[in-house]
Every structure is written in structure tokens, then in C-alpha cells.
Scaffold this motif. Structure first.
Motif, PDB file in Angstrom:
ATOM      1  N   TYR A 116      21.248  19.953  44.030  1.00  0.00           N
ATOM      2  CA  TYR A 116      21.195  20.043  45.406  1.00  0.00           C
ATOM      3  C   TYR A 116      22.566  20.416  45.877  1.00  0.00           C
ATOM      4  CZ  TYR A 116      16.203  18.932  45.557  1.00  0.00           C
ATOM      5  OH  TYR A 116      14.928  19.127  45.399  1.00  0.00           O
ATOM      6  N   PHE A 117      23.510  20.329  45.093  1.00  0.00           N
ATOM      7  CA  PHE A 117      24.843  20.643  45.647  1.00  0.00           C
ATOM      8  C   PHE A 117      25.278  22.107  45.401  1.00  0.00           C
ATOM      9  CE2 PHE A 117      25.960  16.047  44.851  1.00  0.00           C
ATOM     10  CZ  PHE A 117      26.694  15.941  45.975  1.00  0.00           C
ATOM     11  N   ASN A 118      24.043  22.845  44.930  1.00  0.00           N
ATOM     12  CA  ASN A 118      24.385  24.255  44.723  1.00  0.00           C
ATOM     13  C   ASN A 118      24.353  25.123  46.033  1.00  0.00           C
ATOM     14  OD1 ASN A 118      24.435  24.593  41.770  1.00  0.00           O
ATOM     15  ND2 ASN A 118      22.222  24.590  41.856  1.00  0.00           N
ATOM     16  N   PRO A 119      25.370  25.774  46.386  1.00  0.00           N
ATOM     17  CA  PRO A 119      25.480  26.636  47.499  1.00  0.00           C
ATOM     18  C   PRO A 119      24.446  27.680  47.260  1.00  0.00           C
ATOM     19  CG  PRO A 119      27.517  27.259  46.172  1.00  0.00           C
ATOM     20  CD  PRO A 119      26.818  26.217  45.461  1.00  0.00           C
ATOM     21  N   SER A 120      24.173  28.335  48.638  1.00  0.00           N
ATOM     22  CA  SER A 120      23.243  29.536  48.420  1.00  0.00           C
ATOM     23  C   SER A 120      23.689  30.697  47.354  1.00  0.00           C
ATOM     24  CB  SER A 120      23.167  29.914  49.875  1.00  0.00           C
ATOM     25  OG  SER A 120      24.141  30.822  50.314  1.00  0.00           O
ATOM     26  N   ALA A 121      22.860  31.350  46.971  1.00  0.00           N
ATOM     27  CA  ALA A 121      23.254  32.247  46.230  1.00  0.00           C
ATOM     28  C   ALA A 121      24.079  33.531  46.863  1.00  0.00           C
ATOM     29  CB  ALA A 121      21.697  33.096  45.377  1.00  0.00           C
ATOM     30  N   ASN A 122      23.894  33.729  47.811  1.00  0.00           N
ATOM     31  CA  ASN A 122      24.925  34.628  48.554  1.00  0.00           C
ATOM     32  C   ASN A 122      26.213  34.011  48.616  1.00  0.00           C
ATOM     33  OD1 ASN A 122      22.912  36.575  49.132  1.00  0.00           O
ATOM     34  ND2 ASN A 122      22.345  35.956  51.093  1.00  0.00           N
ATOM     35  N   ASP A 123      26.222  32.680  49.082  1.00  0.00           N
ATOM     36  CA  ASP A 123      27.496  31.933  48.976  1.00  0.00           C
ATOM     37  C   ASP A 123      28.126  32.026  47.804  1.00  0.00           C
ATOM     38  OD1 ASP A 123      27.525  31.777  51.862  1.00  0.00           O
ATOM     39  OD2 ASP A 123      27.087  29.617  51.970  1.00  0.00           O
ATOM     40  N   SER A 124      27.691  31.922  46.742  1.00  0.00           N
ATOM     41  CA  SER A 124      28.134  31.748  45.370  1.00  0.00           C
ATOM     42  C   SER A 124      28.732  33.013  44.952  1.00  0.00           C
ATOM     43  CB  SER A 124      26.828  31.440  44.464  1.00  0.00           C
ATOM     44  OG  SER A 124      26.654  29.750  44.588  1.00  0.00           O
ATOM     45  N   ARG A 125      27.877  34.129  45.376  1.00  0.00           N
ATOM     46  CA  ARG A 125      28.368  35.427  44.997  1.00  0.00           C
ATOM     47  C   ARG A 125      29.667  35.763  45.632  1.00  0.00           C
ATOM     48  NH1 ARG A 125      22.923  36.837  44.258  1.00  0.00           N
ATOM     49  NH2 ARG A 125      22.510  36.903  46.394  1.00  0.00           N
ATOM     50  N   ILE A 126      29.832  35.515  47.058  1.00  0.00           N
ATOM     51  CA  ILE A 126      30.918  35.809  47.671  1.00  0.00           C
ATOM     52  C   ILE A 126      32.054  34.793  47.143  1.00  0.00           C
ATOM     53  CG2 ILE A 126      32.213  35.367  49.989  1.00  0.00           C
ATOM     54  CD1 ILE A 126      29.462  35.813  51.161  1.00  0.00           C
ATOM     55  N   ALA A 127      31.828  33.583  46.788  1.00  0.00           N
ATOM     56  CA  ALA A 127      33.089  32.741  46.218  1.00  0.00           C
ATOM     57  C   ALA A 127      33.469  33.145  44.992  1.00  0.00           C
ATOM     58  CB  ALA A 127      32.409  31.298  46.266  1.00  0.00           C
ATOM     59  N   THR A 128      32.803  33.829  44.083  1.00  0.00           N
ATOM     60  CA  THR A 128      32.875  33.882  42.800  1.00  0.00           C
ATOM     61  C   THR A 128      33.185  35.431  42.542  1.00  0.00           C
ATOM     62  OG1 THR A 128      30.678  34.575  42.088  1.00  0.00           O
ATOM     63  CG2 THR A 128      31.804  32.183  41.729  1.00  0.00           C
ATOM     64  N   ALA A 129      33.347  36.453  43.533  1.00  0.00           N
ATOM     65  CA  ALA A 129      33.419  37.848  43.468  1.00  0.00           C
ATOM     66  C   ALA A 129      35.015  38.094  42.956  1.00  0.00           C
ATOM     67  CB  ALA A 129      33.166  38.590  44.820  1.00  0.00           C
ATOM     68  N   ARG A 130      35.095  39.054  42.091  1.00  0.00           N
ATOM     69  CA  ARG A 130      36.501  39.572  41.999  1.00  0.00           C
ATOM     70  C   ARG A 130      36.916  40.421  42.858  1.00  0.00           C
ATOM     71  NH1 ARG A 130      38.082  38.081  37.193  1.00  0.00           N
ATOM     72  NH2 ARG A 130      36.706  37.372  35.369  1.00  0.00           N
ATOM     73  N   ARG A 131      38.154  40.231  43.299  1.00  0.00           N
ATOM     74  CA  ARG A 131      38.788  40.916  44.151  1.00  0.00           C
ATOM     75  C   ARG A 131      40.164  41.363  43.691  1.00  0.00           C
ATOM     76  NH1 ARG A 131      35.824  36.925  46.788  1.00  0.00           N
ATOM     77  NH2 ARG A 131      34.553  37.591  48.371  1.00  0.00           N
ATOM     78  N   ASP A 132      40.758  42.212  44.456  1.00  0.00           N
ATOM     79  CA  ASP A 132      41.928  42.932  44.009  1.00  0.00           C
ATOM     80  C   ASP A 132      43.129  41.905  44.258  1.00  0.00           C
ATOM     81  OD1 ASP A 132      40.938  45.382  43.202  1.00  0.00           O
ATOM     82  OD2 ASP A 132      41.677  46.548  45.076  1.00  0.00           O
ATOM     83  N   LYS A 133      43.955  41.675  43.088  1.00  0.00           N
ATOM     84  CA  LYS A 133      44.959  40.880  43.001  1.00  0.00           C
ATOM     85  C   LYS A 133      46.153  41.646  43.285  1.00  0.00           C
ATOM     86  CE  LYS A 133      43.104  37.954  39.388  1.00  0.00           C
ATOM     87  NZ  LYS A 133      43.484  37.619  38.041  1.00  0.00           N
ATOM     88  N   LYS A 134      47.236  40.865  43.980  1.00  0.00           N
ATOM     89  CA  LYS A 134      48.270  41.583  44.413  1.00  0.00           C
ATOM     90  C   LYS A 134      49.291  41.445  43.130  1.00  0.00           C
ATOM     91  CE  LYS A 134      48.481  40.350  49.169  1.00  0.00           C
ATOM     92  NZ  LYS A 134      49.153  39.724  50.442  1.00  0.00           N
ATOM     93  N   VAL A 135      49.385  42.687  42.469  1.00  0.00           N
ATOM     94  CA  VAL A 135      49.993  42.707  41.386  1.00  0.00           C
ATOM     95  C   VAL A 135      51.337  43.671  41.306  1.00  0.00           C
ATOM     96  CG1 VAL A 135      49.845  43.285  38.752  1.00  0.00           C
ATOM     97  CG2 VAL A 135      47.976  42.331  40.015  1.00  0.00           C
ATOM     98  N   PRO A 136      52.503  42.877  41.194  1.00  0.00           N
ATOM     99  CA  PRO A 136      53.753  43.909  41.290  1.00  0.00           C
ATOM    100  C   PRO A 136      53.689  44.747  39.921  1.00  0.00           C
ATOM    101  CG  PRO A 136      54.349  41.956  40.203  1.00  0.00           C
ATOM    102  CD  PRO A 136      53.008  41.743  40.642  1.00  0.00           C
TER     103      PRO A 136
END
Length: 366
Positions: free
Chosen positions: A112-132
């Protein structure tokens, strides 16, 4: 107002010991787990964990969704909420198997501590990192001053991090004996060096440039010949703080002690990048820089395996999944290049067909 619950404190102590000894988690990870559990306890007014009910999990999720970051004033990020909820889920799942709790808490209650599926996808999505880029890091290194002992050390730290991809906490704990300039290598010995997961491995200097290697070599020579450092002394000694001529405490040179953590190294990087007119890139981001370079230079699976191993990764998949994500800008270049190659292939096909038709016409005339 309650500030703690004695029974909760005892079971938490057992849980943290479980995380340390059985799950082999480091102190920082356990501290984060403790903070998440303490936040839930405070929200629940320090009720006995044995009285846990699924409605508490639902209520706490709603509570977190309304909270704001104390520094920025913005709502908590999905990633932060996800992390705290997963920590509590793991704790309650463990509680369900403990004497005195197993009859009152089921393993399924933890879900019951699981967030919604949509929130989980947002939280764990891979995003561009600032890489020099490699060029940017080189620019930073050669823009750094190297007059005083402290300045020489700071420049060598950035050069060393680029050459080895070592994590900042490891960099803070290296000794002179761990570097072999002749072999162009660094022995990351977990007995002395604070490596991740206390792994021991050898790193050879990445092919960044002899001028960057020269920065490190000059620093080591300075330590040995001018400051009389021995092999067991720190490769990057902490700053010595004492009373200055102005009567204030400040940097007066170098001590013979290691840094306790990597905070000073991150400050050095921040100052160096800002002085070079570039956005701050933390020490860990240089590992991403090196992976991007490896993806460009390695021509065979064996070469990339060696590159990955040089970073301390036991599995190549770790390098690909954690560091090897192609940046969006580079993705656009690759796809555009493939489009141009496809157009070139189509033109070549058209030319071949025209040549074949010409040969056929000439054959008929003959």
C-alpha cells in the motif's frame, strides 16, 4: 507531544542492523532509510509500529504529495516521494516477518506504500544528464591556477579524476603508493581507498592526453621532492587551516591528513568550472564523460569491456544502462547521419540501376 516510542526505537535498531549486516548497505544509505522512517513516525504521532494499518500508508502518501521542499519551497519531486515510499515499503515488509508483528501485519500491507503507476514512471524515467564534454573538462584543467601548493593540488585533482574516472570519495582517500606513473595505472585498493562497495581493482589512465597526465606527474613530483611526502601519505592532502597574518582562520598550506569525505573535492570542482565560465559539473559526471568517449573510440566488444572494467564495473551492462544513455543532442546527430547514409545508399542504388540499363542497351546494340 511525543518525540519517540521506546518499542519503535528497539525494532528500528534491529532493522538498521539488518540493513548493515545482512543487506550490506553502507552508512549513508542506512541514514537515508532512518530519515524516511522517522518522517513517517512523526506523521503518525509515534504510534506503535505493531498497530500499523493500510490506511496509514494511504494517508502518508497523501501527506507527502502536499509537502514542499524546505529549501526551494517547491512540491517534493516524484523521485523523492518514490524513494521514501519504497523505503517504508521495505521496512513494513521486513516488520511483517518479525516476532510480535507478524500476527498483526501481513506482507501484502507493505504494497500500500506503492505510488501510482504513473508517478512511478515519472519518478524512475531516465532524463538527460548534464555531462561535460572532454574538451570542456580539459579547458577547466588548463584554466586553473597552479601557483600555490593548494592550487597545484586542486588542478591535479580534476586531472586525476578525468584520467581515472575514480569516484570522489575514493579520490579523497588515495595514497601516493597507489599511483604507478610508469605503468600509467592506479591501484584502487579497498583496504585503504574508499571505493564503492569496497571493490579492489586496477585502473589504467584513460587516453585523455599526455598533457593531462603531465599535470598529475608534476603534482606527484612536487609532493615527493618539495614537500617530502612518503608513499603512505595522501595523494591529495587536506588543506591546513590555521590563523593567518590577518588574525583570521584560513588556508595556510597542506596538512598530511586525508579528507574525511568528498565535500571539499566537490567544492573544488564547483569553483573550477565557474572560473572557466562553464556550468558546474560534479566529479561523478566525469565518469559519464569517459563512457561517452568510450562509446566513440571502442571498436570491438572486447575494447568496450576493457573500458568498462577500467571504471570498476564488473558487468558491461552496468556501463551501458547507468552511464551509456545517448544524450538527446547526440541522438539527433546519429539519426540525422543515418538518414544521410540512407539517402546516399538510395543514390548509389539508382546509379547502379542506370549503369546496368546502359550495359544492357549496349549489349543489344552489339
Amino acid at each position: 507531544m511525543k518525540k519517540h516510542h521506546p518499542k519503535n526505537e528497539r525494532i528500528k535498531r534491529r532493522y538498521f542492523d539488518y540493513l548493515k549486516e545482512a543487506k550490506r548497505m553502507d552508512v549513508s544509505s542506512i541514514d537515508m532509510a532512518a530519515a524516511a522512517i522517522a518522517g513517517f513516525e512523526q506523521w503518525a504521532n509515534y504510534r506503535d509500529f505493531a498497530g500499523f494499518h493500510i490506511e496509514q500508508a494511504k494517508g502518508f502518501k497523501a501527506y507527502l504529495a502536499k509537502q514542499r521542499n524546505a529549501k526551494t519551497g517547491r512540491p517534493l519531486s516524484k523521485a523523492t516521494i518514490h524513494s521514501r515510499l519504497m523505503t517504508l515499503k521495505a521496512f513494513v515488509f521486513w516488520l511483517a516477518g518479525q516476532p510480535g508483528y507478524r500476527s498483526r501485519i501481513s506482507y501484502a500491507d507493505a504494497d500500500y506504500f506503492n505510488p501510482s503507476a504513473n508517478d512511478s514512471r515519472i519518478a524512475t524515467a531516465r532524463r538527460d544528464k548534464k555531462v561535460p564534454t572532454l574538451e570542456q573538462v580539459r579547458r577547466v584543467i588548463f584554466a586553473m591556477p597552479a601557483g600555490s601548493d593548494v592550487e597545484k593540488r586542486d588542478r591535479a585533482i580534476v586531472a586525476f579524476t578525468l584520467l581515472t574516472g575514480a569516484r570522489d570519495n575514493a579520490v579523497a582517500s588515495f595514497r601516493l603508493k597507489h599511483v604507478d606513473l610508469a605503468a600509467r595505472s592506479v591501484f584502487q585498493d579497498a583496504r585503504d581507498v574508499r571505493t564503492k562497495g569496497r571493490k579492489t581493482f586496477t585502473t589504467f589512465f584513460f587516453p585523455i592526453g599526455e598533457d593531462v597526465e603531465a599535470v598529475l606527474a608534476e603534482w606527484i613530483d612536487h609532493l615527493k621532492s618539495k614537500l617530502w611526502f612518503g608513499t603512505d601519505d595522501p595523494l591529495f592532502p587536506a588543506t591546513k587551516v590555521a590563523l593567518t597574518n590577518a588574525g583570521l582562520f584560513g588556508a595556510v598550506g597542506l596538512s598530511r591528513d586525508h579528507w574525511k569525505n568528498a565535500s571539499a573535492i566537490r567544492r573544488i570542482f564547483k569553483s573550477a568550472f565557474e572560473a572557466a565560465g562553464l556550468p558546474y559539473a560534479n566529479p561523478h559526471s566525469l565518469r559519464n564523460t569517459l563512457v561517452m568517449l568510450g562509446l566513440q573510440r571502442c571498436r570491438t566488444p572486447e575494447e568496450f569491456k576493457a573500458w568498462s572494467q577500467n571504471l570498476g564495473h564488473e558487468q558491461v551492462l552496468t556501463t551501458f544502462t547507468s552511464y551509456g544513455t545517448v544524450a538527446t543532442s547526440r541522438q539527433a546527430e546519429i539519426i540525422t547521419g543515418l538518414k544521410e547514409e540512407a539517402a546516399g545508399a538510395d543514390r548509389a542504388g539508382d546509379d547502379f540501376e542506370q549503369l546496368a540499363a546502359l550495359v544492357e542497351r549496349m549489349r543489344k546494340k552489339a
